[in-house]
Design a protein around this motif. Structure first.
Motif, mmCIF file in Angstrom:
data_model
loop_
_atom_site.group_PDB
_atom_site.id
_atom_site.type_symbol
_atom_site.label_atom_id
_atom_site.label_comp_id
_atom_site.label_asym_id
_atom_site.label_seq_id
_atom_site.Cartn_x
_atom_site.Cartn_y
_atom_site.Cartn_z
ATOM 1 N N ILE A 1 32.009 -5.494 -14.215
ATOM 2 C CA ILE A 1 31.098 -4.906 -15.210
ATOM 3 C C ILE A 1 30.485 -6.110 -16.001
ATOM 4 C CG2 ILE A 1 30.864 -3.685 -17.493
ATOM 5 C CD1 ILE A 1 33.034 -1.790 -16.501
ATOM 6 N N SER A 2 31.147 -7.097 -16.245
ATOM 7 C CA SER A 2 30.699 -8.293 -17.018
ATOM 8 C C SER A 2 29.629 -9.060 -16.201
ATOM 9 C CB SER A 2 31.861 -9.168 -17.291
ATOM 10 O OG SER A 2 32.778 -8.512 -18.207
ATOM 11 N N LYS A 3 30.004 -8.976 -14.810
ATOM 12 C CA LYS A 3 28.964 -9.583 -13.849
ATOM 13 C C LYS A 3 27.681 -9.187 -13.779
ATOM 14 C CE LYS A 3 32.208 -11.903 -10.595
ATOM 15 N NZ LYS A 3 32.675 -11.991 -9.330
ATOM 16 N N GLU A 4 27.643 -7.518 -13.793
ATOM 17 C CA GLU A 4 26.458 -6.651 -13.850
ATOM 18 C C GLU A 4 25.887 -6.810 -15.187
ATOM 19 O OE1 GLU A 4 25.284 -4.578 -11.531
ATOM 20 O OE2 GLU A 4 26.721 -5.554 -10.044
ATOM 21 N N LEU A 5 26.571 -6.919 -16.258
ATOM 22 C CA LEU A 5 25.752 -7.355 -17.313
ATOM 23 C C LEU A 5 25.053 -8.761 -17.557
ATOM 24 C CD1 LEU A 5 28.320 -5.950 -20.196
ATOM 25 C CD2 LEU A 5 26.282 -4.812 -19.449
ATOM 26 N N TYR A 6 25.720 -9.506 -16.912
ATOM 27 C CA TYR A 6 25.182 -10.951 -16.942
ATOM 28 C C TYR A 6 24.019 -11.194 -16.129
ATOM 29 C CZ TYR A 6 24.556 -15.898 -16.553
ATOM 30 O OH TYR A 6 24.338 -17.348 -16.422
ATOM 31 N N LYS A 7 24.177 -10.375 -15.017
ATOM 32 C CA LYS A 7 22.710 -10.495 -14.001
ATOM 33 C C LYS A 7 21.569 -9.558 -14.811
ATOM 34 C CE LYS A 7 25.449 -10.160 -9.596
ATOM 35 N NZ LYS A 7 25.877 -9.185 -8.545
ATOM 36 N N SER A 8 21.964 -8.510 -15.253
ATOM 37 C CA SER A 8 20.870 -7.764 -16.160
ATOM 38 C C SER A 8 20.462 -8.738 -17.286
ATOM 39 C CB SER A 8 21.445 -6.529 -16.763
ATOM 40 O OG SER A 8 20.600 -5.659 -17.423
ATOM 41 N N TYR A 9 21.205 -9.225 -17.855
ATOM 42 C CA TYR A 9 20.778 -10.255 -19.082
ATOM 43 C C TYR A 9 19.626 -11.541 -18.447
ATOM 44 C CZ TYR A 9 20.971 -13.563 -22.700
ATOM 45 O OH TYR A 9 20.527 -14.418 -23.548
ATOM 46 N N LYS A 10 20.112 -12.089 -17.261
ATOM 47 C CA LYS A 10 19.511 -12.963 -16.713
ATOM 48 C C LYS A 10 17.951 -12.339 -16.129
ATOM 49 C CE LYS A 10 21.072 -16.188 -14.124
ATOM 50 N NZ LYS A 10 21.438 -17.136 -13.231
ATOM 51 N N ARG A 11 18.059 -11.174 -15.592
ATOM 52 C CA ARG A 11 16.754 -10.642 -15.112
ATOM 53 C C ARG A 11 15.719 -10.429 -16.220
ATOM 54 N NH1 ARG A 11 20.095 -7.271 -12.002
ATOM 55 N NH2 ARG A 11 20.185 -5.776 -13.380
ATOM 56 N N THR A 12 16.100 -10.079 -17.357
ATOM 57 C CA THR A 12 15.112 -10.045 -18.484
ATOM 58 C C THR A 12 15.470 -10.642 -19.854
ATOM 59 O OG1 THR A 12 15.772 -7.650 -17.762
ATOM 60 C CG2 THR A 12 13.476 -7.911 -18.739
#
Length: 339
Positions: A211-222
């Motif tokens: 979940i943390s990885k998904e949040l970090y990817k989402s944070y980096k995208r936008t």
């Protein structure tokens, strides 16, 4: 050297008891606080949940959790009265045979459902637009039922095998009331419960790493201005792992040596007493779970939050209306003349 396979500890060392002012005063007070807070919060949660339809696996798992927590809380008064020695020793025998077993039964049901809730939140994070089909909902209900039946089947022998004649002396230690096979079964169930805990701990940690990885990817995208708000909302999901570590991890590092002290002749009396207080302290933390779970419902379940707030708003509006009507009635000095 003492034989480590001897299950007769409780028979041989009945004079090693842990009764003193700490267990008689402080723990009952702490459990009283938990009972008052927990019965209020979980009673309200049950009221709200059963106004909500089971439209997702998440809500089904949450409903099972609140039932489990409510049952756990109902065991607190028996423990409070027994530990505080406010009632006959007969109640202590009932606590050993029934309510203590129900307490552990509901604890591990809560652990299992927290694991399932975490898996569901991981699936939500990776596939936010997935929908619940009737087949999935039926599967969640069948799985929930299987969990209750399996844990009940494990717990029932602990009640049946606590079958020694109860006396004022032997009720001081629940192990003294168990048959020889009862002690063996108690230890077997303890290892099974430990396995349940550690498997769920691994599942929860792995899911939260993903979940943390998904949040970090989402944070980096936008990195837009709206992202900070979205990030704050997403981080609420970490309340599950926080509750799990606070409530369940300390106890499970203590439970195996404590159980061995109750079923095998491997510890001196001073070590047994130390383990008793460690177990009681960490057990109180597991009981705290019943008061913390409602925060999971509020922060993570939109339907629960909306229903609760709507209910509170209606109650507030109704109270204000009643207050206004009362003021109007008190301000009306007109006498009614009977015809």
């Amino acid at each position: 050297m003492k034989a480590t396979t001897n299950f007769g500890y409780s028979r041989n060392d009945t004079n090693c008891t842990s009764d003193n002012k700490l267990s008689q005063a402080i723990f009952p007070l702490l459990y009283t606080i938990l009972f008052l807070v927990g019965i209020t919060m979980n009673g309200l949660a049950m009221w709200v949940f059963f106004k909500i339809s089971s439209k997702s696996n998440f809500i089904i798992f949450l409903k099972n959790t609140v039932i489990s927590d409510f049952l756990m809380i109902l065991t607190f008064p028996f423990k409070i009265l027994s530990d505080a020695k406010l009632v006959s020793w007969v109640l202590r025998g009932f606590v050993c045979q029934v309510t203590q077993v129900v307490f552990y039964f509901t604890m591990y049901i809560s652990i299992l459902f927290l694991g399932l809730i975490t898996i569901d939140r991981y699936q939500k994070a990776t596939s936010p637009f997935r929908t619940s089909t009737p087949r999935k909902l039926l599967g969640a209900k069948i799985l929930s039922t299987a969990i209750w039946i399996s844990m009940f089947a494990l717990s029932l022998p602990n009640m049946i095998l606590t079958n020694k004649k109860k006396t004022p002396k032997n009720v001081k230690k629940c192990a003294l009331l168990k048959s020889e096979f009862g002690l063996v079964w108690h230890e077997i169930v303890n290892y099974i419960c430990q396995l349940i805990f550690w498997v769920n701990l691994v599942v929860i940690v792995v899911c939260y790493i993903l979940i943390s990885k998904e949040l970090y990817k989402s944070y980096k995208r936008t990195r837009s201005r709206g992202k900070a708000s979205k990030k704050t909302v997403n981080l609420k999901v970490f309340i599950i792992i926080a509750v799990f570590f606070i409530c369940f991890v300390p106890f499970h590092f203590t439970r195996i040596p404590y159980t061995l002290s109750q079923t095998r002749d491997v510890f001196e009396c001073s070590a047994q007493n130390t383990l008793f207080y460690l177990k009681e302290s960490t057990l109180w933390l597991t009981s705290l779970n019943a008061c913390l779970d409602p925060f999971i419902y509020f922060f993570l379940c939109k339907s629960f939050r909306k229903s609760l707030l709507d209910m509170l708003c209606k109650h507030t509006a109704l109270s204000e209306l009643r207050a206004q009507m009362k003021e109007q009635n008190e301000g009306d000095d007109t006498d009614e003349t009977p015809l």
